[in-house]
Design a protein around this motif. Structure first.
Motif, PDB file in Angstrom:
ATOM      1  N   ARG A  64      78.185  48.576  66.626  1.00  0.00           N
ATOM      2  CA  ARG A  64      77.742  47.391  65.876  1.00  0.00           C
ATOM      3  C   ARG A  64      77.864  48.265  64.330  1.00  0.00           C
ATOM      4  O   ARG A  64      76.825  46.917  63.761  1.00  0.00           O
ATOM      5  N   MET A  66      78.682  48.270  60.823  1.00  0.00           N
ATOM      6  CA  MET A  66      79.555  47.032  60.115  1.00  0.00           C
ATOM      7  C   MET A  66      79.857  48.127  58.555  1.00  0.00           C
ATOM      8  O   MET A  66      79.080  48.458  58.001  1.00  0.00           O
ATOM      9  N   GLU A  70      82.106  43.146  55.997  1.00  0.00           N
ATOM     10  CA  GLU A  70      81.334  42.523  57.061  1.00  0.00           C
ATOM     11  C   GLU A  70      80.001  41.706  56.479  1.00  0.00           C
ATOM     12  O   GLU A  70      80.325  40.257  57.928  1.00  0.00           O
ATOM     13  N   VAL A  71      79.072  42.339  56.336  1.00  0.00           N
ATOM     14  CA  VAL A  71      78.001  41.957  56.447  1.00  0.00           C
ATOM     15  C   VAL A  71      77.287  40.944  55.487  1.00  0.00           C
ATOM     16  O   VAL A  71      77.164  39.397  55.286  1.00  0.00           O
ATOM     17  N   GLU A  73      80.456  39.044  54.844  1.00  0.00           N
ATOM     18  CA  GLU A  73      80.890  37.947  56.039  1.00  0.00           C
ATOM     19  C   GLU A  73      79.906  36.780  56.446  1.00  0.00           C
ATOM     20  O   GLU A  73      80.032  35.698  56.641  1.00  0.00           O
ATOM     21  N   GLU A  74      79.202  37.527  56.710  1.00  0.00           N
ATOM     22  CA  GLU A  74      78.223  37.408  58.027  1.00  0.00           C
ATOM     23  C   GLU A  74      77.294  35.959  57.012  1.00  0.00           C
ATOM     24  O   GLU A  74      76.572  35.604  57.499  1.00  0.00           O
ATOM     25  N   ARG A  77      77.998  32.872  56.126  1.00  0.00           N
ATOM     26  CA  ARG A  77      78.217  32.162  57.098  1.00  0.00           C
ATOM     27  C   ARG A  77      76.976  31.271  57.899  1.00  0.00           C
ATOM     28  O   ARG A  77      76.866  30.639  58.698  1.00  0.00           O
ATOM     29  N   TRP A  78      75.678  32.082  57.216  1.00  0.00           N
ATOM     30  CA  TRP A  78      74.254  31.559  57.593  1.00  0.00           C
ATOM     31  C   TRP A  78      74.440  30.355  57.165  1.00  0.00           C
ATOM     32  O   TRP A  78      74.800  29.699  56.094  1.00  0.00           O
TER      33      TRP A  78
END
Length: 87
Positions: A64, A66, A70-71, A73-74, A77-78
């Protein structure tokens, strides 16, 4: 670092860089060094191997970890909470 002379020599020979240079590297220098040596950007596997048990950071065993990309991108998406806040 607490490495004996033999270990330091082995590390320097295998990486092609002195221990002092490695210690002085910041994150960006480390990534650049890895990219130059491997020809590709470092990444973390997301496939969980259930044979591995965590003896330190459990995120490593659970795959897990990241990267900052990647953080980011996440976070994009919120969905923004549009509810009005009442006081």
């Amino acid at each position: 670092m607490y490495l004996n002379k033999t270990v330091k020599n082995i590390i320097e020979k295998s990486l092609g860089k002195s221990i002092c240079d490695l210690i002085q590297m910041d994150y960006d220098d480390e990534i650049k060094f890895l990219e130059e040596n491997n020809g590709e950007k470092p990444s973390f596997s997301k496939e969980v191997d259930h044979r591995i048990f965590a003896r330190g950071n459990h995120l490593i065993a659970q795959k897990r970890i990241m990267t900052m990309e990647e953080v980011d991108e996440e976070i994009t998406r919120w969905k923004k909470d549009e509810r009005k806040k009442t006081i």
